[in-house]
Design a protein around this motif. Structure first.
Motif, PDB file in Angstrom:
ATOM      1  N   UNK A  41      49.293  23.398  -4.716  1.00  0.00           N
ATOM      2  CA  UNK A  41      50.122  23.760  -3.560  1.00  0.00           C
ATOM      3  C   UNK A  41      49.356  23.684  -2.242  1.00  0.00           C
ATOM      4  N   UNK A  42      48.026  23.523  -2.304  1.00  0.00           N
ATOM      5  CA  UNK A  42      47.223  23.460  -1.088  1.00  0.00           C
ATOM      6  C   UNK A  42      47.490  22.146  -0.350  1.00  0.00           C
ATOM      7  N   UNK A  43      47.695  22.246   0.952  1.00  0.00           N
ATOM      8  CA  UNK A  43      47.855  21.068   1.801  1.00  0.00           C
ATOM      9  C   UNK A  43      46.461  20.528   2.116  1.00  0.00           C
ATOM     10  N   UNK A  44      46.105  19.342   1.615  1.00  0.00           N
ATOM     11  CA  UNK A  44      44.742  18.837   1.830  1.00  0.00           C
ATOM     12  C   UNK A  44      44.346  18.773   3.303  1.00  0.00           C
ATOM     13  N   UNK A  45      45.251  18.305   4.150  1.00  0.00           N
ATOM     14  CA  UNK A  45      44.923  18.165   5.570  1.00  0.00           C
ATOM     15  C   UNK A  45      44.633  19.514   6.212  1.00  0.00           C
ATOM     16  N   UNK A  46      45.306  20.558   5.750  1.00  0.00           N
ATOM     17  CA  UNK A  46      45.147  21.883   6.348  1.00  0.00           C
ATOM     18  C   UNK A  46      43.772  22.479   6.100  1.00  0.00           C
ATOM     19  N   UNK A  47      43.059  21.993   5.074  1.00  0.00           N
ATOM     20  CA  UNK A  47      41.714  22.511   4.772  1.00  0.00           C
ATOM     21  C   UNK A  47      40.636  21.470   5.049  1.00  0.00           C
ATOM     22  N   UNK A  86      48.351  15.692  -3.524  1.00  0.00           N
ATOM     23  CA  UNK A  86      47.702  16.996  -3.574  1.00  0.00           C
ATOM     24  C   UNK A  86      46.241  16.833  -3.933  1.00  0.00           C
ATOM     25  N   UNK A  87      45.526  17.956  -4.012  1.00  0.00           N
ATOM     26  CA  UNK A  87      44.127  17.946  -4.437  1.00  0.00           C
ATOM     27  C   UNK A  87      44.096  17.900  -5.959  1.00  0.00           C
TER      28      UNK A  87
END
Length: 336
Positions: free
Chosen positions: A141-147, A199-200
């Protein structure tokens, strides 16, 4: 005494400069069970760390990228994904003979055997297997760009490149003919599906790469050496492929999923689907790819075993695991 692959004098001099407060007189112990990157517990007598480096000997250039592993764990620090704290990365191969990094030693147990879980009872085993699935859904669920991982991989055409990549890995470890691998590769390449949302991808997600504490909570996801951006359903498929194989090949592959109380395959898929908005139709293809990927990884370990380049016990049966694994992959494609 230096453990294989780790010059403690050189490491100590580097560590004292790279990590504030670290001493230079070190002791180290190889963590048993690692069949890929080498993982050491290192101590200066006051503090303890984990040091990771690639395996000795035959290594495909992109298969053991310490910098990528370090980067993804560092990026995930502020998210809900449990990862160890990262301290320092060394790109200078002259220090210990390869790139390496230093991270926190997290509390928790990487459950591997069904007997370990059986001793905890069915209720805790069910809780631990549920934690395994939920943690994967949190990662995906993690947004790659956001991290800061928007450029961590090339997600377009990811599945097709995976088929080609693991073919290359298999060829790089060639010691024998594997006709089932040739057939599985042909069928996978002829039926690559449309990909789910980017996603990651962890790349080797399974229970013994997850540390779990006494309250059955995840404390750290480990072994990010194959992490990238792409279709996260490949993680779910690989995890299930480990489970399908584990009960049939003895101690060469973890059999934790055989423990009473462990979520069934259908329950795992349903639990993941409930925590994700990804389309799981056509999942058989992903299972076929997972079998092919795992066969390539294990064949590489078998190659190093034959060359006398593995460290630790448990390698002598790896070569025998490949055949039922490839058969399982061909069967999975029929389930698609």
């Amino acid at each position: 005494m230096n453990p294989p692959g780790l010059d403690l004098d050189a490491l100590g001099a580097w560590l004292a400069d790279a990590v504030p407060g670290a001493g230079s007189a070190l002791t180290a112990e190889l963590i048993a069970g690692g069949k890929s990157n080498l993982t050491f517990v290192v101590s200066d007598g006051a503090s303890t760390w984990i040091v990771r480096r690639p395996p000795l000997g035959h290594v495909l250039a992109t298969a053991h990228d310490m910098g990528r592993e370090y980067r993804v764990m560092s990026a995930l620090q502020p998210t809900a994904v449990p990862v160890p704290r990262t301290y320092a990365f060394c790109a200078d191969k002259d220090v210990v003979g390869a790139e390496f990094y230093v991270m926190e030693r997290c509390a928790g147990v990487p459950y591997r055997r069904a007997a370990e879980l059986a001793a905890l009872g069915e209720e805790r085993t069910r809780a631990i297997s549920t934690t395994l699935v939920d943690t994967l859904a949190v990662l995906h669920a993690v947004d790659p760009a956001a991290v800061g991982l928007g450029d961590f991989g090339r997600p377009e055409g990811f599945l097709g490149r995976q088929v080609a990549r693991w073919r290359k890995q298999l060829e790089a470890s060639y010691t024998r003919d594997l006709p089932a691998a040739d057939e599985l590769h042909r069928r996978l390449g002829a039926s690559v599906p449309a990909e789910s949302a980017v996603g990651i991808v962890h790349g080797d997600y399974r229970l013994d790469n997850l540390l779990v504490d006494g309250a059955d909570r995840a404390t750290a996801v480990l072994d990010w050496e194959m992490a990238t951006l792409g279709d996260p359903l490949t993680d779910l498929a690989l995890m299930l492929t480990y489970h399908r194989l584990g009960g049939a090949v003895g101690e060469a592959v973890a059999d934790a999923s055989e423990a009473p109380g462990f979520l069934s395959e259908d329950e795992i898929v349903a639990r993941y689907a409930a925590g994700s908005d990804r389309d799981l139709s056509g999942f058989g293809w992903y299972l076929g790819l997972a079998a092919y990927k795992l066969a390539a990884i294990l064949e590489g370990i078998h190659f190093r075993y034959l060359a006398g380049q593995t460290v630790g016990p448990g390698f002598d049966r790896i070569g025998d695991v490949i055949h039922p694994l490839l058969d399982a992959g061909l069967t999975a494609l029929k389930e698609n």
